[in-house]
Write a protein that holds these residues in place. Sequence first.
Motif, short mmCIF file in Angstrom:
data_model
loop_
_atom_site.label_atom_id
_atom_site.label_comp_id
_atom_site.label_asym_id
_atom_site.label_seq_id
_atom_site.Cartn_x
_atom_site.Cartn_y
_atom_site.Cartn_z
N GLN A 25 133.57 32.19 2.81
CA GLN A 25 132.48 31.22 2.88
C GLN A 25 132.72 30.02 1.98
O GLN A 25 132.41 28.88 2.36
N TYR A 71 139.20 30.69 10.20
CA TYR A 71 137.77 30.90 9.93
C TYR A 71 137.41 32.38 9.86
O TYR A 71 136.34 32.73 9.36
N MET A 106 136.48 34.58 12.20
CA MET A 106 135.22 34.84 12.89
C MET A 106 135.13 36.28 13.41
O MET A 106 134.03 36.75 13.70
N HIS A 107 136.27 36.94 13.54
CA HIS A 107 136.27 38.34 13.98
C HIS A 107 137.23 39.13 13.09
O HIS A 107 138.12 38.55 12.44
N PRO A 115 124.56 31.11 8.06
CA PRO A 115 124.95 29.72 7.74
C PRO A 115 124.28 29.20 6.48
O PRO A 115 124.94 28.47 5.68
N GLU A 165 134.31 20.63 9.14
CA GLU A 165 134.76 21.95 9.61
C GLU A 165 134.15 22.35 10.94
O GLU A 165 134.57 23.36 11.53
N PHE A 181 130.64 23.31 13.41
CA PHE A 181 129.54 24.26 13.25
C PHE A 181 130.06 25.66 12.90
O PHE A 181 129.40 26.41 12.19
N CYS A 182 131.24 25.99 13.39
CA CYS A 182 131.82 27.31 13.07
C CYS A 182 132.17 27.43 11.60
O CYS A 182 132.37 28.55 11.10
N GLY A 183 132.28 26.30 10.89
CA GLY A 183 132.56 26.36 9.47
C GLY A 183 131.47 27.04 8.68
O GLY A 183 131.72 27.57 7.59
N TYR A 203 130.09 29.70 9.66
CA TYR A 203 130.26 31.14 9.94
C TYR A 203 131.62 31.65 9.50
O TYR A 203 132.10 32.66 10.02
N LYS A 204 132.25 30.98 8.57
CA LYS A 204 133.51 31.49 8.05
C LYS A 204 133.31 32.85 7.39
O LYS A 204 132.38 33.06 6.62
N PHE A 258 132.73 35.61 9.07
CA PHE A 258 131.81 36.46 9.83
C PHE A 258 132.46 37.78 10.22
O PHE A 258 131.79 38.80 10.36
#
Length: 441
Positions: free
Chosen positions: A118, A126, A128-129, A323, A370, A372-374, A376-377, A379
């Motif tokens: 984060q 990022y 994300m998974h 977020p 970054e 919008f996905c930034g 959710y780093k 996640f």
Amino acid sequence: MNRFVEAEEYNKLVEDELVENVLQTISKPVKNVDYRYEFTFMGKCIVQNINADQDAIRNMHSFDDLSLQLGKKAEEKFDIAEEEIMIRNYLAVGVQWISLVTENLLSHPFIVLRRQCQVFNTSNRYHMHPLTLLPSILNLQRRQGVATLWKGVGSCLLVRGMTLAIDDIISKFTGWPKEVNSKTTLKRFGQHILLKCLSIGLVVPFHSASLVETVQSDIASEKPGLFDVFREGSLRFLYWSSPQKGRMLPAWALIGPCVSLGIIKYLFSLVIRGLSSRIMRRRLTVLRKKRTEKISDDVLENQNAEIYANLITIITTEVIFYPFETVLHRLQLQGTRTIIDNLDNGYAVVPILTNYQGAIDCYQSTIFSEGFCGLYKGFGAMMLQFISHLAVLKLSKWIVSKISETLTNRPSSRIIHYYNIDNIVCNSSSSSMSPSLTSFA
């Protein structure tokens, strides 16, 4: 004693009856009868009847012994039932402790990874998974060891304990409630919200100090002491209007966003917890109606329902407010000169250098640089956290269910049915009757 007295009186009655029969037989004028044979036959009858009466007395003794044995067996069965209840209560407490340990200790490595992702504003990955995070975790453990994922666990537990202590102190001095339920009045609920606002506001500097200990790299920073979180938090609280270091935000700039997010998150969790608890209880009621026999482990079933309702609440709340948590963590870490692990590869370290003016500026800068996905780093780390949490709960539930089945498969606690006392009593009563009456019936 009453049975023995009745047996003695009964034997005297039988002997008098036998003597009277002998006298009547002798007084009869029977011709061509061998009286020696008659006397021999009557003597044998007397001996047989006396032996039969003694057997009846022994049967009464054996019936008394049987009654004592059955009493002891009944006491043992009732003791077993009490032990089962105690074991089930211990199992319920054990499941609750497993849930608490999983939430506060076993989840900490994933919290470390999540927070490092984060606050890493210049990262290329990022995460994300979970799949992209696994190679970095392996490289990090090879380079720094398993203990690197447990850094800051002591300060996190201290901050949580400090939060509970502040809640308790404020409640004792003001009389405001620490807990609320469906019967709480609107006035008491408002007082409870004020208590939470004060508690969150007082803990914010210490939470910021704990965040630094959680994300900083072990190989590039000095290991903090156990109580350093109180020293650093106190310093950040004392420098209320002016920062203690260059780009560090003052305490008042952090308390407002943190209290706002904390209260909104808390209210949302109350709503989700109430809904999930009702759904789990209704589902449990439906399952009980479908079963033919009454569930013997209601405590465990209710405990499992509450645990899963709590897990649903945590997952829903963390996903929705993720977020905003990213923004707050970046604000709290700014100006602390913290060096974190580079989770793009798990080998290198990088410094955190940001210059946000506030929460809104941090949000806009993150979206601009970054995407919008930034927000959710990391996640994927949270996904790993809840997957492991659910796996531990499933495993503990399976173990508890096996233990519960073992207890349930024991013999029934109905003593009369289990020992067949009715048949024993009938058979003993019929065998304890004196055959002297039946022989002359």
